[in-house]
Write an enzyme that holds these catalytic residues in place. Structure first.
Site, PDB file in Angstrom:
ATOM      1  N   ASN A 189       0.722  -0.952   0.052  1.00  0.00           N
ATOM      2  CA  ASN A 189      -0.022   0.084   0.033  1.00  0.00           C
ATOM      3  C   ASN A 189       1.124   1.212  -0.029  1.00  0.00           C
ATOM      4  OD1 ASN A 189      -1.848   2.185   0.364  1.00  0.00           O
ATOM      5  ND2 ASN A 189      -2.398   1.602   2.651  1.00  0.00           N
ATOM      6  N   LYS A 191       0.099   4.228  -0.349  1.00  0.00           N
ATOM      7  CA  LYS A 191      -0.420   5.462   0.046  1.00  0.00           C
ATOM      8  C   LYS A 191      -0.192   6.536  -0.620  1.00  0.00           C
ATOM      9  CE  LYS A 191       0.003   3.475   4.581  1.00  0.00           C
ATOM     10  NZ  LYS A 191      -0.234   3.605   6.040  1.00  0.00           N
ATOM     11  N   HIS A 219      -9.641   1.110   5.031  1.00  0.00           N
ATOM     12  CA  HIS A 219      -8.238   1.361   5.716  1.00  0.00           C
ATOM     13  C   HIS A 219      -8.595   2.326   6.809  1.00  0.00           C
ATOM     14  CE1 HIS A 219      -4.183   2.738   6.309  1.00  0.00           C
ATOM     15  NE2 HIS A 219      -3.850   1.365   5.841  1.00  0.00           N
ATOM     16  N   GLU A 262      -6.708   4.722   7.771  1.00  0.00           N
ATOM     17  CA  GLU A 262      -6.728   6.317   7.328  1.00  0.00           C
ATOM     18  C   GLU A 262      -8.055   6.769   6.699  1.00  0.00           C
ATOM     19  OE1 GLU A 262      -3.119   5.646   5.264  1.00  0.00           O
ATOM     20  OE2 GLU A 262      -2.028   5.122   7.384  1.00  0.00           O
ATOM     21  N   GLU A 276      -5.100  -4.975  11.028  1.00  0.00           N
ATOM     22  CA  GLU A 276      -4.267  -3.771  11.154  1.00  0.00           C
ATOM     23  C   GLU A 276      -4.312  -3.146  12.274  1.00  0.00           C
ATOM     24  OE1 GLU A 276      -2.245  -2.651   7.073  1.00  0.00           O
ATOM     25  OE2 GLU A 276      -4.051  -1.441   7.241  1.00  0.00           O
ATOM     26  N   GLY A 286       2.701   2.638  10.907  1.00  0.00           N
ATOM     27  CA  GLY A 286       3.745   3.561  10.793  1.00  0.00           C
ATOM     28  C   GLY A 286       4.488   3.883  11.989  1.00  0.00           C
ATOM     29  N   SER A 314       3.498  -1.858  10.464  1.00  0.00           N
ATOM     30  CA  SER A 314       4.924  -1.786  10.517  1.00  0.00           C
ATOM     31  C   SER A 314       5.538  -3.177  10.002  1.00  0.00           C
ATOM     32  CB  SER A 314       5.189  -1.295  12.036  1.00  0.00           C
ATOM     33  OG  SER A 314       5.001  -0.215  12.367  1.00  0.00           O
TER      34      SER A 314
HETATM   35  P1  PGA Z   1       2.901   0.597   7.738  1.00  0.00           P
HETATM   36  O1  PGA Z   1       1.298   0.686   6.956  1.00  0.00           O
HETATM   37  O2  PGA Z   1       3.518  -0.554   6.933  1.00  0.00           O
HETATM   38  O3  PGA Z   1       3.757   1.815   6.907  1.00  0.00           O
HETATM   39  O4  PGA Z   1       2.961   0.395   9.015  1.00  0.00           O
HETATM   40  C1  PGA Z   1       0.482  -0.316   7.013  1.00  0.00           C
HETATM   41  C2  PGA Z   1      -0.631   0.129   6.263  1.00  0.00           C
HETATM   42  O5  PGA Z   1      -1.286   1.218   6.611  1.00  0.00           O
HETATM   43  O6  PGA Z   1      -1.405  -0.535   5.672  1.00  0.00           O
END
Ligand code: PGA
Length: 243
Positions: free
Chosen positions: A10, A12, A89, A91, A161, A167, A204
């Protein structure tokens, strides 16, 4: 679901147009590519099509077409050759206030147009601290996955997640991931009568922890954010997980 794991990148809202060609070149090394999906920003999707891996959208809108400025529909994505869609997701749930009802409509629309759905679920740090993880996951799953029928279920993947792990480089213990994935599978089995839904872990995931995470017995793959924008890290994750 095959034994080999699925790795989804992903990306983003990252990368500039001038970065794309180098990234694509670096990713040409991907083998076993049917188990790899890349979700770039939607404007870059055309560059990623016709490569050896699959392409996914980071988000879709639930209407087919019409006056919805700025949105992209599942039917448009499918018509471009996109095969996967991330839905729900954290976000999107957080910054864009997507409700479980919106997410459910998106899932129904994605399935209607033949996309493979990757439904993201997970608890916030506050919810975890209040010991609400199970309740939150159950609410998300029961509401997001309503109105699915027949073989729709063969086209749904869940990504667990924990929001506090996205992150942050803070990961749950392996045993906790295993238990939570077991819980998610149990909910889907009990309430929707679908056994053994694939569940990915996301949050992460990196080239440093992938060997360890890959030991979790019931994980079907990984949803990778930050590390997917670094070809070296992403290739290492694929090498370990997609054997
Ligand atoms: P990350 O994000 O690997 O940067 O923690 C995972 C995600 O948001 O799908």
């Amino acid at each position: 679901m095959e034994n080999r794991k699925l790795v989804i990148g992903n990306m983003k809202m990252n990368m500039m147009a001038e970065d794309i060609s180098n990234y694509l070149k670096d990713l040409q090394g991907i083998k076993l590519s049917e188990r790899v999906v890349i979700c770039p920003s939607s404007i870059y999707i055309p560059y990623f099509l016709k490569q050896s891996y699959s392409v996914g959208a980071q988000n879709i809108f639930f209407r087919d077409s019409g006056p919805y400025t700025g949105e992209v529909s599942a039917s448009q994505l499918a018509s471009m050759g996109v095969h996967y869609a991330l839905v729900g997701h954290s976000e999107r749930r957080g910054y864009f206030r997507e409700s479980d009802q919106d997410i459910n409509k998106k899932i129904v629309s994605a399935l209607k147009y033949g996309l493979e759905v990757v439904l993201c679920v997970g608890e916030t740090l506050e919810e975890k601290n209040l010991l609400k993880t199970a309740r939150v996951l159950k609410r998300q799953l029961l509401n997001d996955l309503r109105n699915l029928e027949g073989n729709d279920w063969d086209h749904v993947i869940i990504a667990y997640e924990p929001v506090w792990s996205i992150g942050t480089n803070v990961l749950p213990a392996k045993k906790d991931i295993e238990d939570t994935i077991g819980y998610i599978k149990g909910i889907v089995s009990e309430y929707f009568n679908y056994d053994d839904i694939p569940v990915l872990y996301g949050g992460s995931v990196s080239e440093r922890n992938i060997e360890d995470l890959n030991q979790i017995p019931n994980v079907s793959g990984f949803l990778v954010g930050g590390a997917s924008t670094n070809p070296k890290s992403f290739l290492k994750i694929i090498e370990v997980a997609v054997k």
